[in-house]
Design a protein around this motif. Sequence first.
Motif, short mmCIF file in Angstrom:
data_model
loop_
_atom_site.label_atom_id
_atom_site.label_comp_id
_atom_site.label_asym_id
_atom_site.label_seq_id
_atom_site.Cartn_x
_atom_site.Cartn_y
_atom_site.Cartn_z
N LEU A 40 0.83 -1.20 0.00
CA LEU A 40 0.00 0.00 0.00
C LEU A 40 0.87 1.26 0.00
O LEU A 40 0.61 2.20 -0.74
N ARG A 43 2.44 1.72 -3.36
CA ARG A 43 1.41 2.18 -4.30
C ARG A 43 1.12 3.67 -4.13
O ARG A 43 1.02 4.41 -5.11
N ASP A 44 1.02 4.11 -2.88
CA ASP A 44 0.65 5.50 -2.61
C ASP A 44 1.82 6.47 -2.64
O ASP A 44 1.65 7.62 -3.04
N ALA A 45 3.01 6.03 -2.20
CA ALA A 45 4.15 6.95 -2.05
C ALA A 45 5.21 6.78 -3.13
O ALA A 45 6.09 7.62 -3.26
N TYR A 55 5.90 7.79 4.54
CA TYR A 55 4.48 7.46 4.42
C TYR A 55 4.04 6.57 5.59
O TYR A 55 3.02 6.83 6.23
N ARG A 59 1.36 7.30 8.85
CA ARG A 59 0.16 6.49 9.04
C ARG A 59 0.09 5.86 10.43
O ARG A 59 -0.95 5.37 10.81
#
Length: 60
Positions: A40, A43-45, A55, A59
């Motif tokens: 995840l 994918r996001d960072a 990231y 979180r």
Amino acid sequence: MTNDETRDIPPDDRRIDLDDMYDVRSWMFSLGCSEAELRLAVRDAGERAEDVRAYLYRRK
């Protein structure tokens, strides 16, 4: 990525290769996260290790 390959790469330029399970396990241990969290984060960072680390830190 083996230790010989990462030895000469500055830490902020290292990349996380999600297709290499050895690399995935190594980063999971290093970052203290599950495989799902790592995927995840990438994918996001993006795949830069420093971006993924930041990231995951945000979180938690």
